[in-house]
Write a protein that holds these residues in place. Structure first.
Motif, PDB file in Angstrom:
ATOM      1  N   SER A  11      13.541 -12.215  15.888  1.00  0.00           N
ATOM      2  CA  SER A  11      12.838 -11.286  14.996  1.00  0.00           C
ATOM      3  C   SER A  11      12.328 -11.936  13.705  1.00  0.00           C
ATOM      4  CB  SER A  11      13.734 -10.093  14.675  1.00  0.00           C
ATOM      5  OG  SER A  11      14.936 -10.538  14.098  1.00  0.00           O
ATOM      6  N   ARG A  12      12.515 -13.271  13.559  1.00  0.00           N
ATOM      7  CA  ARG A  12      11.934 -13.959  12.382  1.00  0.00           C
ATOM      8  C   ARG A  12      10.431 -14.159  12.558  1.00  0.00           C
ATOM      9  NH1 ARG A  12      14.513 -12.207   9.289  1.00  0.00           N
ATOM     10  NH2 ARG A  12      15.327 -10.999  10.989  1.00  0.00           N
ATOM     11  N   ALA A  13       9.940 -14.020  13.809  1.00  0.00           N
ATOM     12  CA  ALA A  13       8.543 -14.404  14.082  1.00  0.00           C
ATOM     13  C   ALA A  13       7.558 -13.297  13.748  1.00  0.00           C
ATOM     14  CB  ALA A  13       8.403 -14.783  15.552  1.00  0.00           C
ATOM     15  N   LYS A  35      22.579  -4.672  14.231  1.00  0.00           N
ATOM     16  CA  LYS A  35      22.219  -5.596  15.314  1.00  0.00           C
ATOM     17  C   LYS A  35      22.021  -7.019  14.794  1.00  0.00           C
ATOM     18  CE  LYS A  35      18.686  -3.026  16.302  1.00  0.00           C
ATOM     19  NZ  LYS A  35      18.995  -2.114  15.178  1.00  0.00           N
ATOM     20  N   GLN A  36      21.938  -7.148  13.481  1.00  0.00           N
ATOM     21  CA  GLN A  36      21.772  -8.494  12.917  1.00  0.00           C
ATOM     22  C   GLN A  36      23.089  -9.014  12.337  1.00  0.00           C
ATOM     23  OE1 GLN A  36      18.127  -9.503  10.694  1.00  0.00           O
ATOM     24  NE2 GLN A  36      17.513  -7.389  10.976  1.00  0.00           N
ATOM     25  N   CYS A  37      24.199  -8.370  12.685  1.00  0.00           N
ATOM     26  CA  CYS A  37      25.487  -8.822  12.149  1.00  0.00           C
ATOM     27  C   CYS A  37      25.879 -10.121  12.835  1.00  0.00           C
ATOM     28  CB  CYS A  37      26.548  -7.757  12.382  1.00  0.00           C
ATOM     29  SG  CYS A  37      28.172  -8.303  11.888  1.00  0.00           S
ATOM     30  N   LEU A  55      14.441 -14.566   6.624  1.00  0.00           N
ATOM     31  CA  LEU A  55      13.164 -15.275   6.436  1.00  0.00           C
ATOM     32  C   LEU A  55      12.178 -14.876   7.528  1.00  0.00           C
ATOM     33  CD1 LEU A  55      14.700 -18.778   5.644  1.00  0.00           C
ATOM     34  CD2 LEU A  55      14.017 -16.992   4.035  1.00  0.00           C
ATOM     35  N   GLU A  56      10.919 -15.281   7.374  1.00  0.00           N
ATOM     36  CA  GLU A  56       9.928 -14.959   8.406  1.00  0.00           C
ATOM     37  C   GLU A  56       8.899 -16.075   8.524  1.00  0.00           C
ATOM     38  OE1 GLU A  56       8.508 -11.172   7.012  1.00  0.00           O
ATOM     39  OE2 GLU A  56       7.138 -12.051   5.559  1.00  0.00           O
ATOM     40  N   TYR A  57       8.384 -16.251   9.747  1.00  0.00           N
ATOM     41  CA  TYR A  57       7.473 -17.357  10.049  1.00  0.00           C
ATOM     42  C   TYR A  57       6.394 -16.917  11.028  1.00  0.00           C
ATOM     43  CZ  TYR A  57      11.283 -19.952   7.989  1.00  0.00           C
ATOM     44  OH  TYR A  57      12.236 -20.393   7.122  1.00  0.00           O
ATOM     45  N   TYR A  95       7.002  -4.243   9.649  1.00  0.00           N
ATOM     46  CA  TYR A  95       5.790  -4.720   8.983  1.00  0.00           C
ATOM     47  C   TYR A  95       5.554  -6.208   9.245  1.00  0.00           C
ATOM     48  CZ  TYR A  95       5.832  -0.382   6.287  1.00  0.00           C
ATOM     49  OH  TYR A  95       5.815   0.928   5.912  1.00  0.00           O
ATOM     50  N   ARG A  96       6.540  -6.839   9.896  1.00  0.00           N
ATOM     51  CA  ARG A  96       6.463  -8.300  10.024  1.00  0.00           C
ATOM     52  C   ARG A  96       5.686  -8.744  11.259  1.00  0.00           C
ATOM     53  NH1 ARG A  96      12.002 -10.042  10.062  1.00  0.00           N
ATOM     54  NH2 ARG A  96      11.764 -10.125   7.816  1.00  0.00           N
ATOM     55  N   SER A  97       6.062  -8.192  12.398  1.00  0.00           N
ATOM     56  CA  SER A  97       5.640  -8.817  13.650  1.00  0.00           C
ATOM     57  C   SER A  97       4.427  -8.136  14.265  1.00  0.00           C
ATOM     58  CB  SER A  97       6.799  -8.786  14.645  1.00  0.00           C
ATOM     59  OG  SER A  97       7.963  -9.315  14.049  1.00  0.00           O
ATOM     60  N   GLU A 126       0.817  -1.219   0.000  1.00  0.00           N
ATOM     61  CA  GLU A 126       0.000   0.000   0.000  1.00  0.00           C
ATOM     62  C   GLU A 126       0.843   1.258   0.000  1.00  0.00           C
ATOM     63  OE1 GLU A 126      -3.028   0.020   3.002  1.00  0.00           O
ATOM     64  OE2 GLU A 126      -3.752  -1.896   2.209  1.00  0.00           O
ATOM     65  N   SER A 127       1.858   1.272   0.852  1.00  0.00           N
ATOM     66  CA  SER A 127       2.659   2.498   0.947  1.00  0.00           C
ATOM     67  C   SER A 127       4.027   2.171   1.519  1.00  0.00           C
ATOM     68  CB  SER A 127       1.950   3.486   1.866  1.00  0.00           C
ATOM     69  OG  SER A 127       1.829   2.882   3.138  1.00  0.00           O
ATOM     70  N   LEU A 128       4.891   3.167   1.473  1.00  0.00           N
ATOM     71  CA  LEU A 128       6.218   3.028   2.074  1.00  0.00           C
ATOM     72  C   LEU A 128       6.344   4.153   3.094  1.00  0.00           C
ATOM     73  CD1 LEU A 128       8.248   2.632  -1.221  1.00  0.00           C
ATOM     74  CD2 LEU A 128       8.349   0.994   0.647  1.00  0.00           C
ATOM     75  N   GLY A 154      15.758  -1.815  11.446  1.00  0.00           N
ATOM     76  CA  GLY A 154      15.652  -3.042  12.228  1.00  0.00           C
ATOM     77  C   GLY A 154      14.971  -4.150  11.444  1.00  0.00           C
ATOM     78  N   PRO A 155      14.751  -5.294  12.137  1.00  0.00           N
ATOM     79  CA  PRO A 155      14.128  -6.435  11.464  1.00  0.00           C
ATOM     80  C   PRO A 155      12.715  -6.115  10.977  1.00  0.00           C
ATOM     81  CG  PRO A 155      14.627  -6.917  13.789  1.00  0.00           C
ATOM     82  CD  PRO A 155      15.091  -5.540  13.525  1.00  0.00           C
ATOM     83  N   GLY A 156      12.352  -6.694   9.865  1.00  0.00           N
ATOM     84  CA  GLY A 156      10.990  -6.545   9.351  1.00  0.00           C
ATOM     85  C   GLY A 156      10.645  -5.150   8.860  1.00  0.00           C
ATOM     86  N   ALA A 157      11.660  -4.297   8.715  1.00  0.00           N
ATOM     87  CA  ALA A 157      11.396  -2.910   8.296  1.00  0.00           C
ATOM     88  C   ALA A 157      11.144  -2.814   6.796  1.00  0.00           C
ATOM     89  CB  ALA A 157      12.567  -2.019   8.676  1.00  0.00           C
ATOM     90  N   GLY A 158      11.364  -3.913   6.101  1.00  0.00           N
ATOM     91  CA  GLY A 158      11.130  -3.892   4.661  1.00  0.00           C
ATOM     92  C   GLY A 158      12.368  -3.460   3.882  1.00  0.00           C
ATOM     93  N   LYS A 159      13.558  -3.845   4.370  1.00  0.00           N
ATOM     94  CA  LYS A 159      14.781  -3.467   3.660  1.00  0.00           C
ATOM     95  C   LYS A 159      14.854  -4.184   2.310  1.00  0.00           C
ATOM     96  CE  LYS A 159      17.323  -4.687   7.255  1.00  0.00           C
ATOM     97  NZ  LYS A 159      16.248  -4.888   8.247  1.00  0.00           N
ATOM     98  N   THR A 160      14.568  -5.486   2.332  1.00  0.00           N
ATOM     99  CA  THR A 160      14.605  -6.240   1.076  1.00  0.00           C
ATOM    100  C   THR A 160      13.497  -5.735   0.158  1.00  0.00           C
ATOM    101  OG1 THR A 160      15.327  -8.095   2.410  1.00  0.00           O
ATOM    102  CG2 THR A 160      14.728  -8.586   0.154  1.00  0.00           C
ATOM    103  N   GLU A 161      12.339  -5.463   0.752  1.00  0.00           N
ATOM    104  CA  GLU A 161      11.214  -4.946  -0.022  1.00  0.00           C
ATOM    105  C   GLU A 161      11.584  -3.605  -0.663  1.00  0.00           C
ATOM    106  OE1 GLU A 161       8.381  -6.480  -0.669  1.00  0.00           O
ATOM    107  OE2 GLU A 161       7.792  -4.757  -1.893  1.00  0.00           O
ATOM    108  N   LEU A 162      12.306  -2.785   0.094  1.00  0.00           N
ATOM    109  CA  LEU A 162      12.718  -1.479  -0.423  1.00  0.00           C
ATOM    110  C   LEU A 162      13.592  -1.659  -1.679  1.00  0.00           C
ATOM    111  CD1 LEU A 162      13.938   1.489   1.665  1.00  0.00           C
ATOM    112  CD2 LEU A 162      15.347   0.745  -0.204  1.00  0.00           C
TER     113      LEU A 162
END
Ligand code: ATP
Length: 647
Positions: free
Chosen positions: A596-598, A273-275, A563-565, A305-307, A22-24, A43-51
């Protein structure tokens, strides 16, 4: 023709809208449209890959990446590279998506080395039949150091007492001088040992290269061949760097030689923080160095956007434990509360724990209808051992849920050759239409073909239909042996054209990796197709099982990155698994990645006795403390009824 079609597809910059979402958030939109190099920290789930996927869409649709220039996206893992390619492929018309090259840094380096091998100075030039060494064991590294010392007539102790694995890594940290023989004569003992080891690998009996060496050689190719460097820079108008926090010293050297002071615009995304690659030499302070050297504009994203909101709250709290200045995340979906839950449960031993987890998994799949692929069991080490305990426990309770060790199959399934075979088989045997598989098959043919004229397209479609018709007849009659299956796999490869398929995929151009991948996929299919109790009688089930559609993956934290679950079950939050907590950039970050995968639920377990050994929580107490501060305390398994929903 391609150019003409692209011109018709072009839209104005101001008319571009995010695709499929819908939006960024504001900063993400600015980063998507940025004209200069940038670094997006989030941070995690922020949509970096999506960006990155949205930016590819923007650059190609608006022709900001001017045709015929291309976009290069570099990831660290094969499935991450494939995931990004798929996201872009799904949203953009094929003529535009075709200009997006998503690959791992290893594939990028190998491609350069194989294509320009003869341009490598002779001292460093590998033979074209080199093989790849993926992992090195401590004993082998130890043997190597002894042999290298022997070649130089010195004692292994002369290398200043560093451990064999560290020595092995250091051998390849050297930025290659054009003339290596000078080091052999005048370098320090450590440098001489390193160069001697290089020579042994390049020109000795075995002719192995590892990916550290390949990255170093690729850097040398670019540094010493202005024409190659110029051609590459001219090809790529934009470069994306995913999971930038895990970039190592030698990878950064390669990227620097490749793009510093070029007109290519770089976009790096990451989260310090994910290094989790410090053990492999991930460069401390990489973000700062890159920002300065590439004059990259920083953008910070806050949304997750994930959790579910409850988990986002815990993620924020953990993030500030790791980096006190970390910005607290907010829910990207604008909700204050939801269904997020986290529990930590202590068991008396691993047998009791396995049965409880089996019951929890079964409840999720059978009663709640969560897809098995949307659940993940994560362990820090020994995935095989942990999954075998669970397999037994699941058999005991005799439910629907099944688990499988994902570490073995994840890389294989991300291979283009395996995807090709699976897609062709799936289209042929499935009762339902398989539009994704069909369009991937078409783009493989397009990629391997030389022209994109409409007539060629018709020929390609005909060829594909003929292959599928053939498979429809032959697969049900296929002999239930590896040899029989190999005939079918080869049928697909022959129809596409082995030579052109290998040419269009750098990893298969050289060496025996293509043959090894064929033999691996045949083995995996053969293991599943047949009349044994663990086997399947129909090809649809065989493919479904190979893709793991019906089983819950068990994997390491490393494999779970990106990944996310729906639910994450982390087995064994214990000292035996986390023994490096003095290194805050290592295990604590790994714990943060796992959590943060959840999307909705996280369960951590502790077993007082595991594999018949007493377990402690001394080192890992720090993490328990962090969870407690975030409002999650430890519960005793004896107080919980696992045959009912624990959520
Ligand atoms: N702007 C957006 N609107 C809605 N959903 C989004 C948006 N951006 C990302 N998502 C969704 O949020 C989830 C996380 O996105 P993504 O995997 O890109 O995050 P990430 O920052 O790369 O995560 P991580 O670093 O934790 O691996 C995905 O399911 C993605 O589809």
């Amino acid at each position: 023709m391609a150019r003409l079609r692209n011109r018709n597809l072009k839209i104005e910059k101001q008319s571009w809208q995010p695709v499929g979402i819908e939006s960024l958030e504001d900063n993400a939109l600015i980063a998507v449209k940025a004209e200069r190099s940038s670094i997006v920290v989030a941070g995690p789930g922020a949509g970096k890959t999506e960006l990155l996927a949205q930016r590819a869409d923007y650059l190609l649709r608006t022709d900001t990446s001017k045709s015929p220039r291309r976009i290069l996206a570099i990831s660290l893992k094969r499935d991450a590279a494939k995931n990004l390619q798929d996201r872009v492929g799904k949203r953009l018309p094929a003529e535009l998506a075709e200009r997006f090259d998503s690959m791992t840094l290893d594939a990028f380096s190998k491609n350069l080395v194989d294509r320009f091998r003869l341009a490598i100075p002779e001292f460093w030039r590998p033979n074209d039949d080199y093989r790849i060494e993926f992992n090195i064991k401590e004993e082998r590294a130890d043997r190597m150091i002894r042999e290298a010392a022997q070649r130089l007539n010195c004692e292994p102790a002369d290398v200043a007492g560093i451990g064999p694995i560290r020595w092995y890594r250091e051998c390849f940290s050297l930025r290659l001088p054009i003339d290596g023989s000078a080091i052999l004569e005048n370098g320090s003992i450590r440098e001489q040992l390193a160069v001697s080891q290089w020579q042994h690998y390049l020109h000795g009996k075995y002719r192995y290269l590892n990916f550290h060496m390949i990255a170093r050689l690729a850097e040398l190719v670019l540094r010493t061949n202005p024409a190659v460097l110029h051609a590459m820079r001219a090809t790529y108008s934009h470069v994306f760097l995913d999971e930038f926090q895990d970039t190592t010293n030698l990878h950064y050297d390669l990227l620097r030689t490749a793009f510093l002071e070029s007109d290519s615009v770089l976009t790096a995304v990451g989260d310090t923080k994910q290094c989790i690659m410090t053990w492999a030499g991930a460069l401390a302070g990489i973000t700062k160095r890159y920002s300065e050297e590439f004059a990259a504009d920083p953008y910070v994203l806050r949304a997750n956007y994930r959790s579910e909101p409850e988990l986002i709250h815990i993620i924020g709290s953990l993030a500030q434990q790791i980096e006190p200045e970390a910005i607290l995340p907010i829910c990207g979906r604008g909700r204050e509360s939801g269904n997020g839950q986290c529990r930590v449960i202590a068991f008396s031993d691993d047998a009791e724990e396995a049965i409880a987890i089996a019951l929890v998994l079964n409840e999720l799949v059978e009663d709640e209808g969560v897809e098995p692929r949307d659940i993940c069991v994560i362990c820090r080490k020994f995935v095989g051992q942990y999954s075998s305990n669970l397999v037994e426990a699941l058999q005991q309770i005799n439910g629907l849920a099944r688990v499988r060790d994902e570490t073995k199959l994840q890389d294989l399934l991300a291979e283009p050759l395996v995807e090709l075979v699976v897609d062709a088989f799936l289209v042929a045997v499935s009762d339902e239409p398989q539009p994704d598989s069909w369009s991937r098959l078409q783009s493989v043919l397009e990629k391997t073909g030389r022209s994109d004229s409409t007539q060629q397209q018709r020929i390609r479609n005909k060829l594909l239909s003929t292959l599928i018709d053939c498979l429809r007849l032959s697969l049900p009659q296929c002999e239930k042996t590896d040899d029989g299956i190999k005939v079918e796999v080869n049928r697909v490869i022959d129809a596409i054209g082995e030579k052109s398929f290998r040419q269009s995929h750098p990893q298969y151009r050289q060496g025996t990796f293509f043959e090894e991948t064929v033999s691996n996929v045949v083995k995996q299919l053969g293991y599943r197709y047949g009349d044994e109790p663990h086997q399947f009688g129909t090809w649809t089930d065989v493919i479904g099982d190979l893709l793991g559609e019906t089983s819950i993956p068990v994997m390491t934290i490393h494999k779970s990155k990106g990944l996310e679950y729906h639910t994450v079950i982390f087995v064994g939050l214990e000292d035996a698994a986390f023994n490096n907590l003095k290194d805050p950039a290592g295990d604590a970050n790994a714990f943060f990645v796992a959590f943060s995968r959840a999307k909705q639920r996280v369960l951590f377990t502790f077993a007082k006795s595991r594999f018949r050994r007493k377990q402690s929580r001394k080192n890992v107490n720090l993490l328990y403390g962090w969870l407690e501060e975030a409002g999650v305390g430890i519960e005793n398994a004896s107080d919980i009824k696992f045959d009912e929903s624990i959520w």
